[in-house]
Scaffold this active site. Sequence first.
Site, short mmCIF file in Angstrom:
data_model
loop_
_atom_site.label_atom_id
_atom_site.label_comp_id
_atom_site.label_asym_id
_atom_site.label_seq_id
_atom_site.Cartn_x
_atom_site.Cartn_y
_atom_site.Cartn_z
NE ARG A 1 -92.76 -56.63 2.55
CZ ARG A 1 -92.84 -55.52 1.80
NH1 ARG A 1 -91.80 -54.71 1.72
NH2 ARG A 1 -93.94 -55.22 1.18
CG HIS B 1 -92.63 -38.34 2.23
ND1 HIS B 1 -93.20 -39.48 1.73
CD2 HIS B 1 -93.64 -37.61 2.74
CE1 HIS B 1 -94.51 -39.45 1.94
NE2 HIS B 1 -94.80 -38.32 2.55
CD GLU C 1 -89.86 -25.50 -10.46
OE1 GLU C 1 -89.45 -24.38 -10.15
OE2 GLU C 1 -90.96 -25.70 -11.03
#
Length: 215
Positions: A65, A109, A172
């Site tokens: 990673r 998030h 939204e």
Amino acid sequence: MRVAAFISGRGSNMLALADACADPDFPAELSLVLSNEADAPGLAAAAARGIAVEAVPHRPFAGDREAHERTIDAVLTRERIELVCLAGYMRLLTPWLVERWRDRMINIHPSLLPAFKGLDTHGRALAAGVRWHGCTVHVVRAAMDEGPIVAQAAVPVADDDDAHTLGARVLEQEHRLYPHALSLIASGAARVAGERVILHPHALPSPALNPPEAP
Ligand code: GAR
């Protein structure tokens, strides 16, 4: 401020940032869209708008990673990026990259953090029976979905919601919240002080982010 957005898929939040940045008065410029998935639809959408794009696939790094992130970091340096916006980037970052971009990397998030970190936030919110759900923009720390909160938007949960309808209502708001949070950071109206974000007393008032009543 030169901003990079990291995406892994459709990139609707990235496009909301691109729309905001297209206004010459907006304090940031979307200078790069980067993805770990070369065929992410959002990458093509950004390129079609004339935004510089870069695919840095993670698979060739075979589980290393940090090596993957060193390649990403070199791209950010080359493009003179000052702030990173994670926008549906579905990989956990190593402490190395997070520390390198400490207080210069934000994430959106789909929950009112610190509730519902991780995946399937809408289904879990429904299962928990919460009356309010929403989204959060926060400064990235090494722990997943943790860090100083820049801005949040709440939406009511309707009795007949399923994860799809609730997720659409939250999305939204994400598209309104992320540009708002980016403008707070890029203008200097919001600054990180330890583990909190402090808003400048003369910051422009936040737009009312909550819809007035359940749709
Ligand atoms: C968004 O809902 C974003 O909040 C979420 O992924 C979606 C990406 O959609 N991010 C996370 O769950 C990160 N923990 P998009 O590609 O259309 O912006």
